[in-house]
Design a protein around this motif. Structure first.
Motif, PDB file in Angstrom:
ATOM      1  N   ILE A  93       0.856  -1.184   0.000  1.00  0.00           N
ATOM      2  CA  ILE A  93       0.000   0.000   0.000  1.00  0.00           C
ATOM      3  C   ILE A  93       0.891   1.232   0.000  1.00  0.00           C
ATOM      4  N   ALA A  94       0.560   2.198  -0.823  1.00  0.00           N
ATOM      5  CA  ALA A  94       1.362   3.420  -0.920  1.00  0.00           C
ATOM      6  C   ALA A  94       1.465   4.099   0.444  1.00  0.00           C
ATOM      7  N   PRO A  95       2.612   4.719   0.720  1.00  0.00           N
ATOM      8  CA  PRO A  95       2.809   5.394   2.012  1.00  0.00           C
ATOM      9  C   PRO A  95       1.715   6.436   2.276  1.00  0.00           C
ATOM     10  N   ASP A  96       1.337   6.558   3.540  1.00  0.00           N
ATOM     11  CA  ASP A  96       0.385   7.572   4.019  1.00  0.00           C
ATOM     12  C   ASP A  96      -1.058   7.329   3.582  1.00  0.00           C
ATOM     13  N   VAL A  97      -1.336   6.227   2.882  1.00  0.00           N
ATOM     14  CA  VAL A  97      -2.724   5.948   2.501  1.00  0.00           C
ATOM     15  C   VAL A  97      -3.496   5.485   3.741  1.00  0.00           C
ATOM     16  N   VAL A  98      -4.619   6.132   4.004  1.00  0.00           N
ATOM     17  CA  VAL A  98      -5.483   5.757   5.129  1.00  0.00           C
ATOM     18  C   VAL A  98      -6.369   4.596   4.687  1.00  0.00           C
ATOM     19  N   VAL A  99      -6.372   3.521   5.498  1.00  0.00           N
ATOM     20  CA  VAL A  99      -7.090   2.304   5.135  1.00  0.00           C
ATOM     21  C   VAL A  99      -8.315   2.125   6.034  1.00  0.00           C
ATOM     22  N   GLY A 100      -9.478   1.947   5.420  1.00  0.00           N
ATOM     23  CA  GLY A 100     -10.689   1.554   6.138  1.00  0.00           C
ATOM     24  C   GLY A 100     -10.931   0.079   5.897  1.00  0.00           C
ATOM     25  N   TYR A 101     -11.031  -0.705   6.973  1.00  0.00           N
ATOM     26  CA  TYR A 101     -11.066  -2.172   6.855  1.00  0.00           C
ATOM     27  C   TYR A 101     -12.330  -2.700   7.523  1.00  0.00           C
ATOM     28  N   TYR A 102     -13.188  -3.346   6.748  1.00  0.00           N
ATOM     29  CA  TYR A 102     -14.398  -3.994   7.263  1.00  0.00           C
ATOM     30  C   TYR A 102     -14.093  -5.481   7.386  1.00  0.00           C
ATOM     31  N   ARG A 103     -13.906  -5.953   8.621  1.00  0.00           N
ATOM     32  CA  ARG A 103     -13.667  -7.383   8.857  1.00  0.00           C
ATOM     33  C   ARG A 103     -15.007  -8.089   9.028  1.00  0.00           C
ATOM     34  N   GLN A 104     -15.140  -9.248   8.417  1.00  0.00           N
ATOM     35  CA  GLN A 104     -16.422  -9.942   8.453  1.00  0.00           C
ATOM     36  C   GLN A 104     -16.840 -10.328   9.862  1.00  0.00           C
ATOM     37  N   ASP A 105     -15.888 -10.483  10.801  1.00  0.00           N
ATOM     38  CA  ASP A 105     -16.223 -10.850  12.182  1.00  0.00           C
ATOM     39  C   ASP A 105     -16.093  -9.682  13.153  1.00  0.00           C
ATOM     40  N   PHE A 106     -15.850  -8.463  12.633  1.00  0.00           N
ATOM     41  CA  PHE A 106     -15.736  -7.241  13.431  1.00  0.00           C
ATOM     42  C   PHE A 106     -14.606  -7.302  14.458  1.00  0.00           C
ATOM     43  N   SER A 107     -13.623  -8.174  14.236  1.00  0.00           N
ATOM     44  CA  SER A 107     -12.529  -8.309  15.192  1.00  0.00           C
ATOM     45  C   SER A 107     -11.618  -7.086  15.205  1.00  0.00           C
ATOM     46  N   GLY A 108     -11.766  -6.192  14.250  1.00  0.00           N
ATOM     47  CA  GLY A 108     -10.969  -4.961  14.248  1.00  0.00           C
ATOM     48  C   GLY A 108     -11.501  -3.908  15.202  1.00  0.00           C
ATOM     49  N   LEU A 109     -12.732  -4.091  15.695  1.00  0.00           N
ATOM     50  CA  LEU A 109     -13.296  -3.152  16.661  1.00  0.00           C
ATOM     51  C   LEU A 109     -12.813  -3.484  18.068  1.00  0.00           C
ATOM     52  N   LYS A 110     -12.666  -2.459  18.891  1.00  0.00           N
ATOM     53  CA  LYS A 110     -12.280  -2.665  20.288  1.00  0.00           C
ATOM     54  C   LYS A 110     -13.559  -2.731  21.120  1.00  0.00           C
ATOM     55  N   TYR A 111     -13.906  -3.933  21.555  1.00  0.00           N
ATOM     56  CA  TYR A 111     -15.196  -4.165  22.187  1.00  0.00           C
ATOM     57  C   TYR A 111     -15.348  -3.462  23.534  1.00  0.00           C
ATOM     58  N   ASP A 112     -14.239  -3.137  24.198  1.00  0.00           N
ATOM     59  CA  ASP A 112     -14.342  -2.487  25.500  1.00  0.00           C
ATOM     60  C   ASP A 112     -14.431  -0.970  25.392  1.00  0.00           C
ATOM     61  N   GLN A 113     -14.281  -0.422  24.191  1.00  0.00           N
ATOM     62  CA  GLN A 113     -14.446   1.019  23.987  1.00  0.00           C
ATOM     63  C   GLN A 113     -15.929   1.384  24.009  1.00  0.00           C
ATOM     64  N   THR A 114     -16.223   2.643  24.348  1.00  0.00           N
ATOM     65  CA  THR A 114     -17.577   3.130  24.086  1.00  0.00           C
ATOM     66  C   THR A 114     -17.719   3.335  22.580  1.00  0.00           C
ATOM     67  N   VAL A 115     -18.950   3.350  22.114  1.00  0.00           N
ATOM     68  CA  VAL A 115     -19.196   3.566  20.688  1.00  0.00           C
ATOM     69  C   VAL A 115     -18.685   4.948  20.281  1.00  0.00           C
ATOM     70  N   PHE A 116     -18.865   5.930  21.158  1.00  0.00           N
ATOM     71  CA  PHE A 116     -18.357   7.282  20.880  1.00  0.00           C
ATOM     72  C   PHE A 116     -16.845   7.256  20.667  1.00  0.00           C
ATOM     73  N   ASP A 117     -16.117   6.605  21.574  1.00  0.00           N
ATOM     74  CA  ASP A 117     -14.656   6.567  21.459  1.00  0.00           C
ATOM     75  C   ASP A 117     -14.208   5.784  20.229  1.00  0.00           C
ATOM     76  N   SER A 118     -14.982   4.772  19.838  1.00  0.00           N
ATOM     77  CA  SER A 118     -14.650   4.019  18.633  1.00  0.00           C
ATOM     78  C   SER A 118     -14.721   4.912  17.400  1.00  0.00           C
ATOM     79  N   LEU A 119     -15.678   5.814  17.380  1.00  0.00           N
ATOM     80  CA  LEU A 119     -15.797   6.758  16.265  1.00  0.00           C
ATOM     81  C   LEU A 119     -14.732   7.840  16.353  1.00  0.00           C
ATOM     82  N   LEU A 120     -14.516   8.351  17.566  1.00  0.00           N
ATOM     83  CA  LEU A 120     -13.531   9.413  17.755  1.00  0.00           C
ATOM     84  C   LEU A 120     -12.127   8.932  17.385  1.00  0.00           C
ATOM     85  N   GLU A 121     -11.850   7.656  17.633  1.00  0.00           N
ATOM     86  CA  GLU A 121     -10.523   7.090  17.391  1.00  0.00           C
ATOM     87  C   GLU A 121     -10.070   7.268  15.943  1.00  0.00           C
ATOM     88  N   VAL A 122     -11.004   7.186  14.997  1.00  0.00           N
ATOM     89  CA  VAL A 122     -10.632   7.248  13.577  1.00  0.00           C
ATOM     90  C   VAL A 122     -11.008   8.576  12.932  1.00  0.00           C
TER      91      VAL A 122
END
Length: 505
Positions: free
Chosen positions: A367-396
């Motif tokens: 992947i070219a340098p500095d490219v921002v990647v959005g990744y949809y994992r079929q099992d949602f394992s990329g999400l941090k389950y202990d975060q609040t939903v707000f913080d999950s959005l704020l993080e990115v």
């Protein structure tokens, strides 16, 4: 006190009954309130409702009615659940337990039974045919792809042939042949089936009734007919209720005008005005609360990061053959506005390729340098389950303004209350919508989408497909849903089966 009552039933009588059941995960998250319904033996029932309405919660309460319920089962907080005294229950789970990953496939299927089955290999062969999967029985469960594990989980429930079969999104990760085989199995299955699915064609082929969960009232309404029948019934019900209210509002307005006219008159006119006021009160009492159809997300745009060079350069890809990974040469550049579809059978390495690409661990895909990647994992394992939903959005998010976070979340039916809860508390469908909300705030240059329709309400899919198609960045996509893929203008296809065949020549 909430109870589970086990009572003997006659053939074709009520097998599952919920009596005035209430349940809430917390005060701000009520799921059911005095909900009552029943399911007869041998019925084929769809459970439908908006994401987060409590469909999976219903399943967990049915599991909780067993004598030895699993750890994730639930009990009602009020009301009672009744179940046939001898009914066996099996559920097709969505995630493979960690404890099972070191088992062989044979050992895993042996856990489906309390007694040794001497024809276990024949039973496994038959059920794997239903889910359209061929794998050696000595293969480790953990060595299977995500799609293969999903099929094994489904097969694990089917092989038990329980009195009550619970299927939660069973067509996820199934190809057309797999869906057709499963459909035929369920048509011929002479026991009770409850299914959660957003695949309307699949549901219409075998279901004969619907339990509809209303996320606003926390009630359950029961309908007879297949999925399309019930959607039409609900639409007709809404139309009737709206017409009734419109007529009542017209009557009220007309009578109020007459009251204003007659009220200042004397004698009989004043009595008539009083009678009209009584009729107005009666009409107001007869106004009904119009049933609201499930909400659909509004059209949205995923803003794209500006790129001027190739976003991804492929020189080779990893392909899995007979459990071994082979590196196969390929010459492909992916630019902005490219939509690349990766195809191949389950187990060939599609999800493995996407994960290595997103993790930037694939030597043959850069992947070219500095490219921002959005990744949809079929099992949602990329999400941090202990975060609040707000913080999950704020993080990115590219914006730190809370108004942008709340506004984007609301667009995807994630309320301000939900934003204070953890990601783990969301339904699977809400986790999927959270991923798309994250993309909007993230402004990626590359979207990597692994089965991006999994768990998403079918009403949302055309809108999501349009957003992906209009995205100004690059897209790499794996999807088993042909109807969804057909709505996206694919510019290049990477066929892993074809590459493997060429490499073996």
């Amino acid at each position: 006190m909430p109870t589970t009552i086990r009572i003997p039933m006659a053939n074709n009588s009520v097998q599952i009954r919920f009596d005035n059941v209430s349940f809430a995960y917390n005060e701000d998250h009520p799921i059911l309130e005095d909900a009552s319904f029943s399911v007869r033996e041998n019925a084929k029932i769809t459970i439908m409702g908006q994401n987060g309405a409590g469909k999976s919660t219903i399943f967990k309460m049915i599991l909780g009615a067993q004598e030895n319920p699993p750890e994730d089962a639930l009990k009602p907080q009020q009301g009672s659940v009744h179940i046939h005294n001898n009914a066996s229950i099996a559920i097709a789970r969505q995630v493979m337990p960690k404890a099972c990953e070191n088992m062989t496939i044979l050992e895993y299927f042996e856990t489906a039974f309390t007694e040794k089955k001497y024809n276990i290999e024949k039973l496994i062969a038959d059920v794997l045919m239903v889910v359209n999967l061929e794998v050696p029985l000595d293969r480790k469960v953990g060595a299977l792809s995500g799609g293969q594990q999903a099929r094994i989980l489904l097969a694990h429930a089917l092989i038990q042939k329980p009195d009550i079969l619970l299927l939660d999104e069973p067509t996820n990760n199934l190809d057309t042949d797999g869906i057709n085989n499963l459909t035929m199995f369920l048509i011929m299955y002479e026991k009770t089936v409850l299914v959660i699915s957003h695949d309307a064609a699949f549901l219409n082929s075998f279901t004969d009734g619907v339990l509809q969960l209303d996320v606003r009232t926390q009630k359950v309404e029961q309908y007879v007919g297949n999925y399309n029948d019930v959607v039409e019934q609900i639409a007709a019900q809404i139309e009737r209720e709206e017409k009734k209210n419109a007529q009542l509002r017209k009557n009220i307005l007309d009578r109020k005008e007459k009251v204003n006219f007659f009220a200042n008159k004397g004698g009989k006119m004043r009595k008539l005005a009083s009678k009209l006021k009584d009729e107005i009160e009666e009409d107001e009492e007869n106004m009904v609360e119009v049933k609201q159809d499930d909400r659909t997300i509004r059209p949205f745009t995923i803003p794209a990061q500006h790129t001027t060079t190739a976003v991804v350069t492929f020189t080779e890809v990893g392909v899995i053959s007979n459990g071994e990974k082979l590196q196969v040469p390929v010459d492909m550049n992916i630019w902005k506005r490219d939509r690349v579809l990766i195809t191949g059978p389950n187990g060939i390495g599609k999800s493995t390729l996407l994960k290595a690409l997103a993790d930037k661990t694939s030597a043959g895909a850069v992947i070219a340098p500095d490219v921002v990647v959005g990744y949809y994992r079929q099992d949602f394992s990329g999400l941090k389950y202990d975060q609040t939903v707000f913080d999950s959005l704020l993080e990115v998010s590219q914006s730190t303004d809370p108004k942008d976070i709340y506004g984007t979340a609301g667009h995807f039916l994630l309320s301000s209350k939900l934003l204070q809860n953890t990601v783990a508390s969301l339904s699977e469908g809400q986790k999927g919508l959270l991923c798309y909300a994250r993309f909007v705030l993230q402004r990626p240059g590359l979207l990597i989408l692994d089965e991006p329709t999994n768990h998403i309400n079918f009403r949302h899919l055309p809108i999501i497909a349009e957003a992906i198609n209009n995205f100004e960045g690059a897209v790499i996509l794996v999807s088993h849903m042909e109807e969804f893929v057909n709505q996206i203008s694919v510019t290049q296809t990477l066929d892993l089966a074809h590459l493997l065949k060429k490499a073996k020549k």
